[in-house]
Motif scaffolding. Structure first.
Motif, PDB file in Angstrom:
ATOM      1  N   ASP A   8     -30.841  18.484  10.012  1.00  0.00           N
ATOM      2  CA  ASP A   8     -30.661  18.020   8.638  1.00  0.00           C
ATOM      3  C   ASP A   8     -29.184  18.148   8.272  1.00  0.00           C
ATOM      4  O   ASP A   8     -28.657  19.267   8.180  1.00  0.00           O
ATOM      5  CB  ASP A   8     -31.522  18.869   7.702  1.00  0.00           C
TER       6      ASP A   8
ATOM      7  N   ARG B 274     -27.701  17.955   5.598  1.00  0.00           N
ATOM      8  CA  ARG B 274     -27.469  18.679   4.350  1.00  0.00           C
ATOM      9  C   ARG B 274     -27.428  20.181   4.582  1.00  0.00           C
ATOM     10  O   ARG B 274     -26.918  20.935   3.743  1.00  0.00           O
ATOM     11  CB  ARG B 274     -28.573  18.338   3.340  1.00  0.00           C
ATOM     12  N   LYS B 275     -27.968  20.602   5.727  1.00  0.00           N
ATOM     13  CA  LYS B 275     -27.997  22.032   6.039  1.00  0.00           C
ATOM     14  C   LYS B 275     -27.109  22.384   7.224  1.00  0.00           C
ATOM     15  O   LYS B 275     -26.636  23.521   7.328  1.00  0.00           O
ATOM     16  CB  LYS B 275     -29.441  22.463   6.340  1.00  0.00           C
TER      17      LYS B 275
ATOM     18  N   GLY C  32     -41.299  18.528  10.768  1.00  0.00           N
ATOM     19  CA  GLY C  32     -40.559  18.476   9.521  1.00  0.00           C
ATOM     20  C   GLY C  32     -39.319  17.622   9.486  1.00  0.00           C
ATOM     21  O   GLY C  32     -38.738  17.436   8.415  1.00  0.00           O
TER      22      GLY C  32
ATOM     23  N   ASN D 117     -37.015  14.455   9.117  1.00  0.00           N
ATOM     24  CA  ASN D 117     -37.211  13.204   8.379  1.00  0.00           C
ATOM     25  C   ASN D 117     -36.885  12.023   9.294  1.00  0.00           C
ATOM     26  O   ASN D 117     -35.875  11.346   9.146  1.00  0.00           O
ATOM     27  CB  ASN D 117     -36.322  13.190   7.134  1.00  0.00           C
TER      28      ASN D 117
ATOM     29  N   THR E 289     -36.766  21.781  10.510  1.00  0.00           N
ATOM     30  CA  THR E 289     -37.140  22.932   9.692  1.00  0.00           C
ATOM     31  C   THR E 289     -38.224  22.537   8.703  1.00  0.00           C
ATOM     32  O   THR E 289     -38.327  21.373   8.304  1.00  0.00           O
ATOM     33  CB  THR E 289     -35.931  23.464   8.905  1.00  0.00           C
ATOM     34  N   ILE E 290     -39.028  23.505   8.340  1.00  0.00           N
ATOM     35  CA  ILE E 290     -40.063  23.316   7.326  1.00  0.00           C
ATOM     36  C   ILE E 290     -39.775  24.301   6.203  1.00  0.00           C
ATOM     37  O   ILE E 290     -39.738  25.521   6.423  1.00  0.00           O
ATOM     38  CB  ILE E 290     -41.473  23.552   7.904  1.00  0.00           C
ATOM     39  N   ASP E 291     -39.536  23.783   5.011  1.00  0.00           N
ATOM     40  CA  ASP E 291     -39.191  24.633   3.878  1.00  0.00           C
ATOM     41  C   ASP E 291     -40.437  25.243   3.244  1.00  0.00           C
ATOM     42  O   ASP E 291     -41.563  24.752   3.412  1.00  0.00           O
ATOM     43  CB  ASP E 291     -38.428  23.821   2.826  1.00  0.00           C
ATOM     44  N   ASN E 292     -40.194  26.312   2.489  1.00  0.00           N
ATOM     45  CA  ASN E 292     -41.243  26.964   1.693  1.00  0.00           C
ATOM     46  C   ASN E 292     -42.444  27.360   2.549  1.00  0.00           C
ATOM     47  O   ASN E 292     -43.598  27.121   2.196  1.00  0.00           O
ATOM     48  CB  ASN E 292     -41.699  26.053   0.547  1.00  0.00           C
ATOM     49  N   LEU E 293     -42.146  27.944   3.692  1.00  0.00           N
ATOM     50  CA  LEU E 293     -43.203  28.381   4.601  1.00  0.00           C
ATOM     51  C   LEU E 293     -43.029  29.868   4.870  1.00  0.00           C
ATOM     52  O   LEU E 293     -41.937  30.335   5.195  1.00  0.00           O
ATOM     53  CB  LEU E 293     -43.131  27.602   5.914  1.00  0.00           C
TER      54      LEU E 293
END
Length: 415
Positions: free
Chosen positions: A324, A326-327, A349, A351, A404-408
């Motif tokens: 990503d 952005r990261k 995850g 995109n 990556t998978i967020d909020n996990l």
């Protein structure tokens, strides 16, 4: 001596009474077979010797034999069925909502379509940017008995009206606006029913939200025709058949869809077709959708049905990144990915594409190209089965990208 047959084939030939008396056998001629049949009047010996006066010549010209024989020949009046061509002559393009976000962007999409030198092109489009969310909001407001659903519907109408005025003119504009007003009238009636019931069924919801794709496909097809290219538009609810699954997803019925596609094409043959993404029908012909990210799935399914050379997914990024951006600031564009790598990155995850999108094209080894509609200089990322890229280097490597998978949250329980 002359005969009757030679006289019919050569009306200017003069038959003498002796010729008729000795050479011609009586023959029955039906009235329906003969429009006019005049025997020459009795002529003088001078006429029979070939010396014809001007007066006799005038009489002779009036004494021709005319015959018309009709023959019963069976004529096949049924239209010849147009066969659906398949294979490498087709290229499939999919343009998302961002690509179709305004009149200027739709013009840009049309330029890309026209610049493709493929013999045949199949174009899948999403609704204009934010329109699908606006349609879902209509459903929510109507079933909540919020009267503002009417003004929200007017906003949807005005968005497409203003876009049409920027893009179209003449009969194309009038035809589109008439269809737009007709559709909005139907939507108003359906939303009123939802308002009264306080509830929207899944089929009602799918019917309402699918209109954004219908309108964008019609507008783009008009723009392509405006540039002098023969182009038809397809409501894929007439072709694409899917079966709902227990996991709130759908599975395409390839056999039924192929039969319907061949029937549709026989009535609407064209080398350039603009089609709606996202929407389809059940085997009972009830409108449905392919759920979120369904337009990519639509393009992959249609690519498989046409056995196309490739499927190009146009978006607003340069391709598939190794991470990503952005990261991870060091993330780079990947030139190539295997089907398996793309599927795994999507599943975990990244995109890239919805994992379902890859399955139909894998059946026929159809490559998927991810490209940026706003940066045509970048070739994008190619997803295919081959284990080597254009430089002969292997596609597989120990690490191709990070997802990556967020909020996990992971909980480790030990006993």
């Amino acid at each position: 001596m002359a005969s009757l047959s030679s006289a019919i084939s050569n009306p200017g030939h003069i038959l003498s009474p002796n010729a008729l008396a000795h050479d011609v056998k009586p023959k029955k001629i039906c009235y329906s077979q003969c429009h006019a049949f005049f025997l020459p009047p009795h002529r003088s010996p001078i006429c029979r010797m070939g010396f014809v006066s001007g007066l006799e010549r005038k009489k002779t010209l009036k004494s021709r034999i005319f015959a018309s024989v009709t023959v019963d020949t069976p004529v096949n009046t049924s239209p010849e069925k147009v066969q659906l061509p398949k294979g490498d002559t087709w290229s499939v393009h999919k343009f998302g909502g961002t690509c179709m976000g305004s009149s200027e962007r739709i013009k840009n999409v049309a330029k890309i379509v026209l610049s493709d030198d493929s013999e045949r092109k199949f174009i899948v489009v999403s609704a204009m940017s934010k329109v699908t969310d606006m349609m879902y909001d209509l459903i929510y407001k109507a079933q909540s008995r919020d009267d503002s659903y009417l003004s929200a519907l007017d906003a949807v109408l005005e968005k497409h009206r203003s876009t049409a005025f920027d893009l179209l003119d003449g009969d194309e504009l009038g035809s589109f606006l008439a269809q737009l007003n007709h559709d909005v009238s139907n939507l108003k009636a359906m939303l009123r029913a939802i308002y009264i019931a306080g509830h929207a069924t899944e089929s009602f919801t799918d019917f309402v939200v699918g209109h954004g794709e219908l309108w964008s496909a019609q507008m783009l097809s008009c723009v392509v025709r405006k540039n002098g290219v023969d182009c038809n538009w397809m409501d894929t609810r007439e072709v694409l058949v899917v079966n709902p699954t227990s996991s709130n997803q759908v599975d395409p019925d390839f056999k039924e869809s192929e039969e319907r596609l061949e029937k549709w094409y026989s009535k609407n043959p064209s080398k350039t077709i603009v089609a709606t993404g996202f929407i389809a029908s059940t085997p009972q012909n009830i409108p449905t959708t392919l759920k979120r990210d369904g337009s990519d799935f639509s393009a992959a399914i249609m690519g498989a049905l046409f056995k196309a050379r490739q499927v190009t997914i146009w978006t607003d990024v340069d391709g598939v990144y190794s991470a990503d951006p952005r990261k991870v600031s060091e993330a780079v564009i990947l030139k190539t990915l295997s089907y398996q790598e793309a599927w795994e990155m999507s599943y975990f995850g990244a995109n890239v594409l919805h994992p379902r999108t890859i399955i139909p094209v894998m059946r026929y080894d159809i490559p998927i190209i991810i490209r940026n509609v706003f940066n045509l200089a970048v070739p994008g990322t190619k997803i295919c089965r081959s284990t080597e890229d254009e430089d002969g280097q292997g596609l597989e490597s120990f690490v191709k990208g990070f997802a990556t998978i967020d909020n996990l949250a992971l909980v480790n329980v030990e006993g």
